[in-house]
Scaffold this motif. Structure first.
Motif, mmCIF file in Angstrom:
data_model
loop_
_atom_site.group_PDB
_atom_site.id
_atom_site.type_symbol
_atom_site.label_atom_id
_atom_site.label_comp_id
_atom_site.label_asym_id
_atom_site.label_seq_id
_atom_site.Cartn_x
_atom_site.Cartn_y
_atom_site.Cartn_z
ATOM 1 N N GLY A 77 0.785 -1.222 0.000
ATOM 2 C CA GLY A 77 0.000 0.000 0.000
ATOM 3 C C GLY A 77 0.817 1.271 0.000
ATOM 4 N N ARG A 78 2.130 1.162 -0.173
ATOM 5 C CA ARG A 78 2.976 2.359 -0.237
ATOM 6 C C ARG A 78 2.916 2.939 -1.642
ATOM 7 N NH1 ARG A 78 6.344 -1.291 2.853
ATOM 8 N NH2 ARG A 78 7.138 -2.040 0.851
ATOM 9 N N ALA A 79 2.792 4.266 -1.724
ATOM 10 C CA ALA A 79 2.676 4.931 -3.029
ATOM 11 C C ALA A 79 4.009 4.901 -3.756
ATOM 12 C CB ALA A 79 2.208 6.360 -2.845
ATOM 13 N N ALA A 80 3.998 4.419 -4.999
ATOM 14 C CA ALA A 80 5.192 4.446 -5.854
ATOM 15 C C ALA A 80 5.171 5.682 -6.733
ATOM 16 C CB ALA A 80 5.264 3.187 -6.702
ATOM 17 N N PHE A 81 4.048 5.914 -7.401
ATOM 18 C CA PHE A 81 3.872 7.092 -8.247
ATOM 19 C C PHE A 81 2.428 7.563 -8.151
ATOM 20 C CE2 PHE A 81 7.580 5.223 -10.329
ATOM 21 C CZ PHE A 81 8.371 6.347 -10.550
ATOM 22 N N THR A 82 2.224 8.857 -8.346
ATOM 23 C CA THR A 82 0.885 9.429 -8.469
ATOM 24 C C THR A 82 0.754 10.034 -9.859
ATOM 25 O OG1 THR A 82 0.729 9.903 -6.099
ATOM 26 C CG2 THR A 82 -0.741 11.129 -7.561
ATOM 27 N N VAL A 83 -0.324 9.718 -10.542
ATOM 28 C CA VAL A 83 -0.580 10.213 -11.896
ATOM 29 C C VAL A 83 -1.741 11.201 -11.812
ATOM 30 C CG1 VAL A 83 -1.136 9.574 -14.264
ATOM 31 C CG2 VAL A 83 0.200 8.010 -12.840
ATOM 32 N N ARG A 84 -1.476 12.466 -12.154
ATOM 33 C CA ARG A 84 -2.467 13.528 -12.012
ATOM 34 C C ARG A 84 -2.818 14.136 -13.369
ATOM 35 N NH1 ARG A 84 0.896 15.066 -7.307
ATOM 36 N NH2 ARG A 84 -0.319 14.624 -5.419
ATOM 37 N N ARG A 85 -4.082 14.422 -13.539
ATOM 38 C CA ARG A 85 -4.533 15.089 -14.755
ATOM 39 C C ARG A 85 -4.383 16.603 -14.613
ATOM 40 N NH1 ARG A 85 -10.301 13.508 -16.483
ATOM 41 N NH2 ARG A 85 -10.818 14.541 -14.527
ATOM 42 N N LYS A 86 -3.856 17.244 -15.654
ATOM 43 C CA LYS A 86 -3.746 18.696 -15.692
ATOM 44 C C LYS A 86 -4.350 19.194 -16.989
ATOM 45 C CE LYS A 86 -0.532 22.588 -15.560
ATOM 46 N NZ LYS A 86 0.903 23.007 -15.474
ATOM 47 N N ARG A 87 -5.354 20.012 -16.882
ATOM 48 C CA ARG A 87 -6.012 20.562 -18.068
ATOM 49 C C ARG A 87 -5.190 21.719 -18.622
ATOM 50 N NH1 ARG A 87 -10.719 18.263 -18.958
ATOM 51 N NH2 ARG A 87 -11.868 17.276 -17.234
ATOM 52 N N LEU A 88 -5.049 21.744 -19.939
ATOM 53 C CA LEU A 88 -4.308 22.800 -20.610
ATOM 54 C C LEU A 88 -5.285 23.722 -21.328
ATOM 55 C CD1 LEU A 88 -1.497 20.562 -22.111
ATOM 56 C CD2 LEU A 88 -1.452 21.840 -19.956
ATOM 57 N N SER A 89 -4.997 24.998 -21.345
ATOM 58 C CA SER A 89 -5.956 25.968 -21.858
ATOM 59 C C SER A 89 -6.255 25.792 -23.346
ATOM 60 C CB SER A 89 -5.456 27.400 -21.604
ATOM 61 O OG SER A 89 -4.171 27.577 -22.188
ATOM 62 N N LEU A 90 -5.243 25.460 -24.137
ATOM 63 C CA LEU A 90 -5.433 25.400 -25.587
ATOM 64 C C LEU A 90 -5.282 24.001 -26.170
ATOM 65 C CD1 LEU A 90 -3.485 28.622 -26.642
ATOM 66 C CD2 LEU A 90 -5.960 28.353 -26.336
ATOM 67 N N SER A 91 -4.596 23.117 -25.458
ATOM 68 C CA SER A 91 -4.270 21.819 -26.071
ATOM 69 C C SER A 91 -4.777 20.632 -25.257
ATOM 70 C CB SER A 91 -2.753 21.704 -26.269
ATOM 71 O OG SER A 91 -2.068 21.942 -25.047
ATOM 72 N N GLY A 92 -5.984 20.749 -24.712
ATOM 73 C CA GLY A 92 -6.585 19.604 -24.055
ATOM 74 C C GLY A 92 -6.067 19.363 -22.658
ATOM 75 N N GLU A 93 -5.440 18.217 -22.430
ATOM 76 C CA GLU A 93 -4.974 17.840 -21.109
ATOM 77 C C GLU A 93 -3.699 17.033 -21.218
ATOM 78 O OE1 GLU A 93 -8.261 15.546 -19.635
ATOM 79 O OE2 GLU A 93 -7.598 13.733 -20.643
ATOM 80 N N GLN A 94 -3.013 16.935 -20.103
ATOM 81 C CA GLN A 94 -1.857 16.061 -19.992
ATOM 82 C C GLN A 94 -1.913 15.375 -18.632
ATOM 83 O OE1 GLN A 94 1.725 18.357 -20.237
ATOM 84 N NE2 GLN A 94 1.278 19.588 -18.446
ATOM 85 N N LYS A 113 1.331 13.205 -22.906
ATOM 86 C CA LYS A 113 0.357 13.889 -23.751
ATOM 87 C C LYS A 113 0.014 13.027 -24.956
ATOM 88 C CE LYS A 113 0.707 18.230 -24.562
ATOM 89 N NZ LYS A 113 1.185 19.565 -25.026
ATOM 90 N N ARG A 114 -1.181 13.209 -25.470
ATOM 91 C CA ARG A 114 -1.620 12.503 -26.664
ATOM 92 C C ARG A 114 -0.823 12.930 -27.888
ATOM 93 N NH1 ARG A 114 -7.000 10.432 -27.121
ATOM 94 N NH2 ARG A 114 -8.146 10.483 -25.145
ATOM 95 N N GLY A 115 -0.748 12.013 -28.846
ATOM 96 C CA GLY A 115 -0.284 12.324 -30.185
ATOM 97 C C GLY A 115 1.182 12.662 -30.293
ATOM 98 N N GLY A 116 1.537 13.235 -31.426
ATOM 99 C CA GLY A 116 2.924 13.540 -31.727
ATOM 100 C C GLY A 116 3.243 13.348 -33.186
ATOM 101 N N GLY A 117 2.266 12.907 -33.971
ATOM 102 C CA GLY A 117 2.472 12.737 -35.400
ATOM 103 C C GLY A 117 2.866 11.332 -35.788
ATOM 104 N N ALA A 122 1.312 8.729 -28.082
ATOM 105 C CA ALA A 122 1.536 9.560 -26.903
ATOM 106 C C ALA A 122 3.024 9.839 -26.768
ATOM 107 C CB ALA A 122 1.007 8.873 -25.648
ATOM 108 N N ARG A 123 3.329 10.950 -26.097
ATOM 109 C CA ARG A 123 4.699 11.310 -25.776
ATOM 110 C C ARG A 123 4.844 11.422 -24.271
ATOM 111 N NH1 ARG A 123 8.148 12.641 -29.668
ATOM 112 N NH2 ARG A 123 7.341 12.927 -31.796
ATOM 113 N N VAL A 124 5.963 10.919 -23.759
ATOM 114 C CA VAL A 124 6.263 10.972 -22.328
ATOM 115 C C VAL A 124 7.510 11.839 -22.181
ATOM 116 C CG1 VAL A 124 6.701 9.623 -20.246
ATOM 117 C CG2 VAL A 124 5.346 8.621 -22.110
ATOM 118 N N ALA A 125 7.313 13.099 -21.784
ATOM 119 C CA ALA A 125 8.409 14.066 -21.773
ATOM 120 C C ALA A 125 8.826 14.378 -20.344
ATOM 121 C CB ALA A 125 7.982 15.351 -22.464
#
Length: 207
Positions: A77-94, A113-117, A122-125
């Motif tokens: 039950g120990r937290a390894a990672f927390t994944v949080r949603r952040k809304r972006l004003s012009l490009s959806g969310e990450q 984030k979604r996409g990348g061509g 998705a891209r993990v930056a």
């Protein structure tokens, strides 16, 4: 149907083995996890993840009233990672990946984030550009079909989501190459599920 959860209750020894396997980056063989898109807790949504021996390796338990974050935990039950949603004003969310639990005030390590061509879904930056910062990753394929690959900056496949035969899309494999943080790879899967899973952990969930 094949037995999804052979050893559900983690003994202290099993928890230690799972933690050691996740931290061991010097092994020569890939780490293979079985990911079950279901929480073992009543009235929760989430993931239950087993190692190659059938022991509990990770879990996610999210209640219906959860905010826009998902906590990846070890068997104890120990937290390894927390994944949080952040809304972006012009490009959806990450989705931001933080080390540790929801109450720990730390800068995020990665933004997903979604996409990348092209084939990139998705891209993990990395969230810092300082010297020595982690390299970016790209994800190609289809998470919905449970067939996608994570590539590093040198175009090496470092992790792969694979379907598991005859059990549908709610049970699948995560194969992580040696030298890669297994916990981080699972956190990326959690982020992908929020973006491409239907339904996601923070919306209605099938029983």
């Amino acid at each position: 149907m094949a037995k999804v959860h052979p050893n559900v209750v983690p003994s202290p020894a099993a928890a230690e083995r799972a933690a050691a396997a996740a931290a061991d980056e010097a092994g020569e063989e890939p780490t293979t996890l079985t990911v079950w898109r279901k929480s073992l807790l009543f009235n929760c949504k989430g993931f239950t993840v087993f190692d190659a021996k059938g022991d509990l390796a990770y879990r996610v338990d999210t209640y219906d009233d959860a905010e826009a974050e998902v906590v990846l935990m070890d068997p104890a039950g120990r937290a390894a990672f927390t994944v949080r949603r952040k809304r972006l004003s012009l490009s959806g969310e990450q989705w931001l990946i933080h080390a540790g639990g929801e109450d720990e005030a730390r800068r995020p390590l990665y933004a997903v984030k979604r996409g990348g061509g092209g084939k990139t879904m998705a891209r993990v930056a990395p969230c810092t550009t300082a010297a020595g910062a982690a390299a970016p990753f790209v994800v190609e394929g289809s998470y919905g079909r449970r067939r996608c690959v994570v590539y590093d900056g040198e175009r090496r496949a470092v992790a792969e989501v694979q379907p598991k035969e005859a059990v549908g899309t709610d049970v699948f494999r995560l194969v992580v190459q040696p030298g890669v943080d297994v916990s981080l790879a699972m956190a990326v899967v959690v982020a992908l599920d929020q973006m491409f899973g239907r339904p996601s952990l923070l919306r209605s969930w099938s029983s």
